[in-house]
Design a protein around this motif. Structure first.
Motif, PDB file in Angstrom:
ATOM      1  N   LEU A   1      -6.655  -4.446  15.514  1.00  9.33           N
ATOM      2  CA  LEU A   1      -5.758  -5.556  15.834  1.00  9.33           C
ATOM      3  C   LEU A   1      -4.361  -5.382  15.246  1.00  9.33           C
ATOM      4  O   LEU A   1      -3.426  -6.059  15.665  1.00  9.33           O
ATOM      5  N   GLY A   2      -4.224  -4.518  14.248  1.00 15.58           N
ATOM      6  CA  GLY A   2      -2.899  -4.229  13.704  1.00 15.58           C
ATOM      7  C   GLY A   2      -2.369  -5.235  12.708  1.00 15.58           C
ATOM      8  O   GLY A   2      -1.154  -5.344  12.524  1.00 15.58           O
ATOM      9  N   TYR A   3      -3.279  -5.966  12.031  1.00 18.22           N
ATOM     10  CA  TYR A   3      -2.811  -6.855  10.963  1.00 18.22           C
ATOM     11  C   TYR A   3      -2.287  -6.003   9.820  1.00 18.22           C
ATOM     12  O   TYR A   3      -2.780  -4.915   9.551  1.00 18.22           O
ATOM     13  N   ARG A   4      -1.252  -6.504   9.145  1.00 17.69           N
ATOM     14  CA  ARG A   4      -0.573  -5.678   8.137  1.00 17.69           C
ATOM     15  C   ARG A   4      -1.012  -5.986   6.717  1.00 17.69           C
ATOM     16  O   ARG A   4      -0.667  -5.265   5.782  1.00 17.69           O
ATOM     17  N   ARG A   5      -1.800  -7.052   6.538  1.00 16.42           N
ATOM     18  CA  ARG A   5      -2.273  -7.425   5.205  1.00 16.42           C
ATOM     19  C   ARG A   5      -3.688  -7.993   5.333  1.00 16.42           C
ATOM     20  O   ARG A   5      -3.943  -8.913   6.110  1.00 16.42           O
ATOM     21  N   TYR A   6      -4.606  -7.424   4.548  1.00 19.44           N
ATOM     22  CA  TYR A   6      -6.028  -7.779   4.592  1.00 19.44           C
ATOM     23  C   TYR A   6      -6.433  -8.210   3.186  1.00 19.44           C
ATOM     24  O   TYR A   6      -6.299  -7.433   2.230  1.00 19.44           O
ATOM     25  N   GLU A   7      -6.900  -9.429   3.035  1.00 19.25           N
ATOM     26  CA  GLU A   7      -7.067 -10.036   1.711  1.00 19.25           C
ATOM     27  C   GLU A   7      -8.539 -10.229   1.318  1.00 19.25           C
ATOM     28  O   GLU A   7      -9.414 -10.398   2.168  1.00 19.25           O
ATOM     29  N   TRP A   8      -8.726 -10.238   0.014  1.00 23.21           N
ATOM     30  CA  TRP A   8     -10.023 -10.564  -0.612  1.00 23.21           C
ATOM     31  C   TRP A   8      -9.695 -11.480  -1.773  1.00 23.21           C
ATOM     32  O   TRP A   8      -8.827 -11.166  -2.595  1.00 23.21           O
ATOM     33  N   LYS A   9     -10.344 -12.616  -1.865  1.00 21.51           N
ATOM     34  CA  LYS A   9     -10.127 -13.544  -2.975  1.00 21.51           C
ATOM     35  C   LYS A   9     -11.471 -13.959  -3.551  1.00 21.51           C
ATOM     36  O   LYS A   9     -12.473 -14.042  -2.830  1.00 21.51           O
ATOM     37  N   CYS A  10     -11.481 -14.257  -4.847  1.00 23.59           N
ATOM     38  CA  CYS A  10     -12.711 -14.710  -5.486  1.00 23.59           C
ATOM     39  C   CYS A  10     -12.377 -15.423  -6.785  1.00 23.59           C
ATOM     40  O   CYS A  10     -11.247 -15.349  -7.287  1.00 23.59           O
ATOM     41  N   ASP A  11     -13.357 -16.128  -7.316  1.00 25.37           N
ATOM     42  CA  ASP A  11     -13.234 -16.720  -8.643  1.00 25.37           C
ATOM     43  C   ASP A  11     -12.914 -15.593  -9.633  1.00 25.37           C
ATOM     44  O   ASP A  11     -13.562 -14.540  -9.622  1.00 25.37           O
ATOM     45  N   SER A  12     -11.932 -15.808 -10.467  1.00 19.73           N
ATOM     46  CA  SER A  12     -11.530 -14.748 -11.401  1.00 19.73           C
ATOM     47  C   SER A  12     -12.629 -14.408 -12.408  1.00 19.73           C
ATOM     48  O   SER A  12     -12.561 -13.371 -13.073  1.00 19.73           O
ATOM     49  N   LEU A  13     -13.655 -15.271 -12.525  1.00 15.00           N
ATOM     50  CA  LEU A  13     -14.777 -15.002 -13.424  1.00 15.00           C
ATOM     51  C   LEU A  13     -15.912 -14.260 -12.720  1.00 15.00           C
ATOM     52  O   LEU A  13     -16.895 -13.895 -13.373  1.00 15.00           O
ATOM     53  N   ASN A  14     -15.771 -14.039 -11.433  1.00 18.94           N
ATOM     54  CA  ASN A  14     -16.826 -13.387 -10.649  1.00 18.94           C
ATOM     55  C   ASN A  14     -16.654 -11.867 -10.727  1.00 18.94           C
ATOM     56  O   ASN A  14     -16.042 -11.237  -9.859  1.00 18.94           O
ATOM     57  N   GLU A  15     -17.189 -11.282 -11.769  1.00 21.61           N
ATOM     58  CA  GLU A  15     -17.004  -9.848 -12.010  1.00 21.61           C
ATOM     59  C   GLU A  15     -17.592  -8.977 -10.910  1.00 21.61           C
ATOM     60  O   GLU A  15     -16.956  -7.990 -10.502  1.00 21.61           O
ATOM     61  N   PRO A  16     -18.803  -9.275 -10.383  1.00 25.51           N
ATOM     62  CA  PRO A  16     -19.311  -8.419  -9.298  1.00 25.51           C
ATOM     63  C   PRO A  16     -18.402  -8.404  -8.075  1.00 25.51           C
ATOM     64  O   PRO A  16     -18.206  -7.352  -7.457  1.00 25.51           O
ATOM     65  N   SER A  17     -17.826  -9.558  -7.714  1.00 23.49           N
ATOM     66  CA  SER A  17     -16.935  -9.606  -6.556  1.00 23.49           C
ATOM     67  C   SER A  17     -15.662  -8.815  -6.816  1.00 23.49           C
ATOM     68  O   SER A  17     -15.181  -8.084  -5.935  1.00 23.49           O
ATOM     69  N   LYS A  18     -15.104  -8.922  -8.017  1.00 20.64           N
ATOM     70  CA  LYS A  18     -13.889  -8.177  -8.343  1.00 20.64           C
ATOM     71  C   LYS A  18     -14.146  -6.670  -8.321  1.00 20.64           C
ATOM     72  O   LYS A  18     -13.333  -5.896  -7.802  1.00 20.64           O
ATOM     73  N   LYS A  19     -15.295  -6.252  -8.850  1.00 23.99           N
ATOM     74  CA  LYS A  19     -15.629  -4.831  -8.839  1.00 23.99           C
ATOM     75  C   LYS A  19     -15.828  -4.325  -7.414  1.00 23.99           C
ATOM     76  O   LYS A  19     -15.426  -3.202  -7.075  1.00 23.99           O
TER      77      LYS A  19
END
Length: 230
Positions: free
Chosen positions: A147-165
């Protein structure tokens, strides 16, 4: 780059046009495919993921809780199946044809070319598998590559270590923390932000495809190279 007032400004974005909304029904991979959620088709499998058999600790950092009542879950599936943003997909194991989890493309801005992956809810059987990684690869490939989107994001609770990893492993770049961004489940949430931009995608794509290659796995399914070293 500077303007005629000698002020620094961002680079010009040449030839930019509004992107299409994601609408594709099926995103096909080697080990799995992503399929738009259909209540009649996916209820039974996904109730195992979202229902009372799910471990309670899996829901600590999610905006909803597991469902104790099948009628409530049925109503939830009806709602998400009609939603266009978030656009919800079931993750289907090609070998068993069972839905093992979900993800969604959300916070979609075709005008700005930004899109987020969210509602990443995996069964314990799906976690830390090739399918889990390929599902993320398929969603990103559709959003950025097709689709050509220029920015693809991931957000999570800053305390969620598995999601950040997971975000870092998949090639997302950590951008910082929005303090006191949300209140959910009666708690404060500082939100950690990650992204992949279009100029980074070719290398991220190469690494993901190299890791997902069947040659990267032994006969008993163990990886030969990690995503960090591909």
């Amino acid at each position: 780059m500077k303007n005629h007032y000698d002020q620094p400004i961002g680079n010009l974005v040449h030839g930019w046009v509004t992107r299409e909304m994601p609408i594709k029904k099926i995103l096909e991979g080697r080990y799995c495919y992503l399929e738009r959620i259909t209540p009649e088709k996916h209820f039974e499998d996904l109730y195992e993921v979202y229902g009372p058999k799910s471990a309670t600790e899996n829901w600590t950092y999610l905006p909803l809780d597991k469902f104790e009542d099948p009628a409530d879950f049925s109503a939830y599936l009806e709602t998400v199946s009609r939603s266009k943003d978030p656009l919800h997909y079931a993750i289907i194991d090609k070998m068993t044809q069972k839905a093992l989890g979900t993800l969604a493309l959300m916070r979609i801005s075709p005008e700005q070319g930004t899109i987020e992956v969210g509602f990443v809810i995996y069964s314990d059987r799906l976690k830390k598998t090739r399918i889990a990684t390929e599902a993320q690869y398929l969603a990103a490939s559709y959003a950025i590559g097709e689709l050509g989107y220029r920015r693809y994001e991931w957000k999570c609770d800053s305390l969620n270590e598995p999601s950040k990893k997971s975000a870092l492993r998949l090639g997302f770049v950590f951008e910082g923390v929005f303090r006191q961004a949300l209140i959910y489940k009666g708690r404060n949430r500082d939100t950690a932000w990650f992204s992949i931009i279009d100029s980074e995608w070719p290398e991220v794509k190469r690494r993901l495809e190299s890791w997902l290659d069947p040659e990267n796995f032994t006969q008993d399914g163990k990886q030969k190279k990690s995503l960090w070293t591909c």
